[in-house]
Design an enzyme around this catalytic site. Structure first.
Site, PDB file in Angstrom:
ATOM      1  CD  GLU A 197      69.056  50.862 -32.139  1.00  0.00           C
ATOM      2  OE1 GLU A 197      68.540  49.958 -31.470  1.00  0.00           O
ATOM      3  OE2 GLU A 197      70.029  50.689 -32.882  1.00  0.00           O
ATOM      4  CG  HIS A 213      51.741  50.772  -8.150  1.00  0.00           C
ATOM      5  ND1 HIS A 213      50.902  50.677  -7.065  1.00  0.00           N
ATOM      6  CD2 HIS A 213      51.223  49.957  -9.100  1.00  0.00           C
ATOM      7  CE1 HIS A 213      49.937  49.803  -7.335  1.00  0.00           C
ATOM      8  NE2 HIS A 213      50.108  49.360  -8.563  1.00  0.00           N
ATOM      9  CE  LYS A 301      77.577  47.463 -30.676  1.00  0.00           C
ATOM     10  NZ  LYS A 301      76.800  46.598 -31.574  1.00  0.00           N
TER      11      LYS A 301
HETATM   12  C1  F6R Z   1      69.970  47.524 -33.674  1.00  0.00           C
HETATM   13  C2  F6R Z   1      71.251  47.948 -33.259  1.00  0.00           C
HETATM   14  C3  F6R Z   1      71.743  47.738 -31.871  1.00  0.00           C
HETATM   15  C4  F6R Z   1      72.404  46.359 -31.767  1.00  0.00           C
HETATM   16  C5  F6R Z   1      73.215  46.262 -30.473  1.00  0.00           C
HETATM   17  C6  F6R Z   1      73.829  44.903 -30.268  1.00  0.00           C
HETATM   18  O1  F6R Z   1      69.820  47.645 -35.077  1.00  0.00           O
HETATM   19  O2  F6R Z   1      71.959  48.463 -34.085  1.00  0.00           O
HETATM   20  O3  F6R Z   1      70.749  47.886 -30.897  1.00  0.00           O
HETATM   21  O4  F6R Z   1      71.447  45.351 -31.824  1.00  0.00           O
HETATM   22  O5  F6R Z   1      74.229  47.227 -30.506  1.00  0.00           O
HETATM   23  O6  F6R Z   1      74.510  44.456 -31.411  1.00  0.00           O
HETATM   24  P1  F6R Z   1      74.217  42.987 -31.940  1.00  0.00           P
HETATM   25  O7  F6R Z   1      72.749  42.929 -32.206  1.00  0.00           O
HETATM   26  O8  F6R Z   1      75.024  42.845 -33.182  1.00  0.00           O
HETATM   27  O9  F6R Z   1      74.662  42.081 -30.853  1.00  0.00           O
END
Ligand code: F6R
Length: 306
Positions: A197, A213, A301
């Site tokens: 990231e 292994h 998302k």
């Molecule tokens: C870390 C990041 C992602 C989020 C993941 C879940 O900075 O951007 O790995 O952590 O998409 O989102 P949250 O943490 O808000 O549940």
């Protein structure tokens, strides 16, 4: 907050005085969380051994989830689909519910919720996300927390070796492969995700002795071995140290060994986590890219919501 300041904020997060409060007896713990939030549960699961802990990084809970389960849902944003689905299932199944979030829908699903400050990247809030676990279930004393903060300040001020490792990886254009070992198996995975990231590169992790292994075979005879940069940690037991030495020798593999500073488990754990933060940060800088930006995750998302 600037991304570098978010990294430097870790030591302040350790001063966060929050726990889950009183919990009634339970026979198992199920933790639900994804990405930068879920890693807090995974790191905790490696440290805690007084009852079984399962970390769910998916939608559904195991069939045994029920009234004897302490369910802990973690989502920094409070809006992560998988965590919300798992939490609703935990409520339906009568689990004892605790939540950690900065807000969002998750904050409306339970009565005992640890609310943490918003405005950070989830992966930069690891202190806030992990401390409620540590303060509720592990007995680290206050002087240990203070010394850990001091060690983290030292790393904030001086992390030349971490920057040099980042620059080596950047110059080579290599793919980091991080081989951890107990109690740093999930720290190795955290390094992988920070490379993903922050540095925006693929990276992989595994741990000793398991990797002896499987990964050990290609370490000897994979093609394109020079495409990888192998990293392992110090502070290994005698048996693991011997495995690292033999693995390196018989497969002809050089490991960058990252020394683990600190005296106690808490100090070493956070030192190693933070060292990885800096390697991934400096690799982003070396590549001239923004370490904070993860818009592709947000786009994904968003699309899933329609
Ligand atoms: C870390 C990041 C992602 C989020 C993941 C879940 O900075 O951007 O790995 O952590 O998409 O989102 P949250 O943490 O808000 O549940």
């Amino acid at each position: 907050m600037e991304f570098l300041d978010q990294l430097k904020n870790l030591k302040e997060q350790l001063k966060f005085e929050s726990s889950f409060g009183s919990v009634r007896p339970f026979s198992n713990i199920i933790i639900s969380g994804m990405g930068g939030s879920g890693i807090a549960g995974s790191i905790f699961s490696e440290l805690y051994d007084r009852s079984p802990v399962t970390v769910v990084s998916d939608y559904n809970l195991p069939a045994y989830a029920g009234p004897d389960t302490l369910f802990i849902g973690i989502s920094y944003s409070g809006n992560t689909e998988e965590t919300l689905t798992a939490t609703r299932e935990a409520v339906r199944k009568g689990c004892q519910i605790r939540l950690i979030t900065s807000g969002g829908e998750l904050s409306e699903l339970g009565e005992k919720t640890v609310i943490i400050p918003s405005g950070l990247q989830p992966r930069s809030a690891l202190g806030y996300l992990l401390v409620p676990f540590l303060r509720s279930f592990m007995n680290f004393n206050e002087s240990d927390y203070e010394e850990t903060c001091r060690i983290l300040s030292g790393l904030d001020a001086e992390h030349r070796e971490a920057r040099e490792l980042a620059e080596t990886i950047g110059r080579e254009g290599s793919i980091p492969v991080i081989f951890g070992h107990y109690p740093y198996r999930w720290v190795a995975y955290r390094w992988k995700t920070q490379f993903n990231e922050n540095s925006k590169i693929l990276a992989f992790s595994n741990f000793f002795p398991e990797l002896n292994h499987n990964d050990t075979v290609p370490l000897k005879s994979t093609y394109r071995k020079d495409a990888f940069r192998f990293i392992s940690f110090g502070d290994a037991s005698d048996r693991i140290e011997k495995r690292i030495e033999i693995t390196s020798r018989i497969t002809g593999t050089d490991f960058v060994r990252v020394h683990v500073n600190g005296k106690t488990l808490l100090q070493k754990l956070f030192y190693l986590i933070h060292y990885g933060d800096y390697v991934s940060y400096h690799l982003a800088k070396y590549r001239n890219i923004d370490p904070e930006e993860v818009s592709v995750i947000s786009s994904l998302k968003d699309e899933l919501m329609h």
